[in-house]
Design a protein around this motif. Structure first.
Motif, PDB file in Angstrom:
ATOM      1  N   LEU A   9      42.439  37.245  33.983  1.00 46.92           N
ATOM      2  CA  LEU A   9      41.240  37.199  34.816  1.00 46.92           C
ATOM      3  C   LEU A   9      41.597  37.296  36.299  1.00 46.92           C
ATOM      4  CD1 LEU A   9      39.266  34.379  32.984  1.00 46.92           C
ATOM      5  CD2 LEU A   9      38.673  36.815  33.043  1.00 46.92           C
ATOM      6  N   SER A  10      42.615  36.573  36.710  1.00 43.71           N
ATOM      7  CA  SER A  10      43.004  36.601  38.118  1.00 43.71           C
ATOM      8  C   SER A  10      43.547  37.978  38.510  1.00 43.71           C
ATOM      9  CB  SER A  10      44.013  35.505  38.435  1.00 43.71           C
ATOM     10  OG  SER A  10      45.206  35.689  37.728  1.00 43.71           O
ATOM     11  N   MET A  13      40.575  40.416  38.916  1.00 44.95           N
ATOM     12  CA  MET A  13      39.795  40.195  40.134  1.00 44.95           C
ATOM     13  C   MET A  13      40.594  40.521  41.393  1.00 44.95           C
ATOM     14  SD  MET A  13      36.698  39.553  39.490  1.00 44.95           S
ATOM     15  CE  MET A  13      36.790  40.616  38.059  1.00 44.95           C
ATOM     16  N   LYS A  16      40.361  44.242  41.679  1.00 46.83           N
ATOM     17  CA  LYS A  16      39.033  44.618  42.156  1.00 46.83           C
ATOM     18  C   LYS A  16      38.914  44.344  43.654  1.00 46.83           C
ATOM     19  CE  LYS A  16      34.152  44.126  41.115  1.00 46.83           C
ATOM     20  NZ  LYS A  16      33.198  43.747  40.085  1.00 46.83           N
ATOM     21  N   ARG A  17      39.456  43.239  44.090  1.00 53.05           N
ATOM     22  CA  ARG A  17      39.433  42.879  45.511  1.00 53.05           C
ATOM     23  C   ARG A  17      40.221  43.894  46.337  1.00 53.05           C
ATOM     24  NH1 ARG A  17      42.310  39.920  49.333  1.00 53.05           N
ATOM     25  NH2 ARG A  17      40.988  38.666  50.705  1.00 53.05           N
ATOM     26  N   GLU A  55      32.012  39.938  45.099  1.00 50.03           N
ATOM     27  CA  GLU A  55      32.084  39.510  43.700  1.00 50.03           C
ATOM     28  C   GLU A  55      33.500  39.085  43.330  1.00 50.03           C
ATOM     29  OE1 GLU A  55      31.657  41.306  39.184  1.00 50.03           O
ATOM     30  OE2 GLU A  55      30.581  42.301  40.807  1.00 50.03           O
ATOM     31  N   ALA A  56      34.479  39.870  43.740  1.00 52.71           N
ATOM     32  CA  ALA A  56      35.868  39.528  43.429  1.00 52.71           C
ATOM     33  C   ALA A  56      36.258  38.206  44.083  1.00 52.71           C
ATOM     34  CB  ALA A  56      36.801  40.645  43.879  1.00 52.71           C
ATOM     35  N   ASP A  58      34.271  35.767  45.005  1.00 55.90           N
ATOM     36  CA  ASP A  58      33.551  34.692  44.314  1.00 55.90           C
ATOM     37  C   ASP A  58      34.215  34.335  42.987  1.00 55.90           C
ATOM     38  OD1 ASP A  58      31.698  34.479  46.326  1.00 55.90           O
ATOM     39  OD2 ASP A  58      30.121  35.584  45.280  1.00 55.90           O
ATOM     40  N   CYS A  59      34.603  35.355  42.239  1.00 57.74           N
ATOM     41  CA  CYS A  59      35.250  35.109  40.942  1.00 57.74           C
ATOM     42  C   CYS A  59      36.601  34.425  41.121  1.00 57.74           C
ATOM     43  CB  CYS A  59      35.412  36.414  40.173  1.00 57.74           C
ATOM     44  SG  CYS A  59      33.864  37.084  39.535  1.00 57.74           S
ATOM     45  N   THR A  62      35.938  30.819  42.018  1.00 54.70           N
ATOM     46  CA  THR A  62      35.447  30.102  40.834  1.00 54.70           C
ATOM     47  C   THR A  62      36.585  29.826  39.865  1.00 54.70           C
ATOM     48  OG1 THR A  62      33.269  31.112  41.056  1.00 54.70           O
ATOM     49  CG2 THR A  62      33.831  30.211  38.891  1.00 54.70           C
ATOM     50  N   LEU A  63      37.445  30.807  39.656  1.00 55.17           N
ATOM     51  CA  LEU A  63      38.580  30.622  38.756  1.00 55.17           C
ATOM     52  C   LEU A  63      39.490  29.512  39.258  1.00 55.17           C
ATOM     53  CD1 LEU A  63      39.894  31.745  36.181  1.00 55.17           C
ATOM     54  CD2 LEU A  63      41.111  33.381  37.616  1.00 55.17           C
TER      55      LEU A  63
END
Length: 71
Positions: A9-10, A13, A16-17, A55-56, A58-59, A62-63
Motif C-alpha cells: 500500500l505504501s 501511494m 502515485k505521489r 489523494e496520495a 491523504d492515503c 492515513t496509513l
C-alpha cells in the motif's frame, strides 16, 4: 502478511505521489512539452495531478496513522 500489505500500500501511494509531482512539475515548468493539448486539457491535467497528489498524501498519512508507525 500484515507487513507485506502495508509495504504494498505504501509503495503504491508513494508511486502515485511521485507521478503526480512529476506531472505538476511538467505542467508548471514546461507546459509546451505537453504538445497538442487545448487550454481545457491543460487545466484538466493540472486539476487531475493536484487531486492525485492530495489523494496520495491523504492515503500515506492515513496509513501511517493506523499502522502504529510501522510505515
Amino acid at each position: 502478511m500484515k507487513e507485506r500489505i502495508i509495504k504494498m500500500l505504501s509503495a503504491d501511494m508513494e508511486a502515485k505521489r511521485t507521478k503526480a509531482l512529476m506531472s505538476l512539475d511538467l505542467l508548471l515548468t514546461n507546459p509546451v512539452g505537453i504538445g497538442d493539448h487545448s487550454t481545457d486539457d491543460f487545466y484538466n491535467n493540472a486539476i487531475e495531478a493536484l487531486k492525485n497528489l492530495a489523494e496520495a498524501d491523504d492515503c500515506i498519512d492515513t496509513l501511517r496513522r493506523y499502522t502504529d508507525g510501522q510505515y
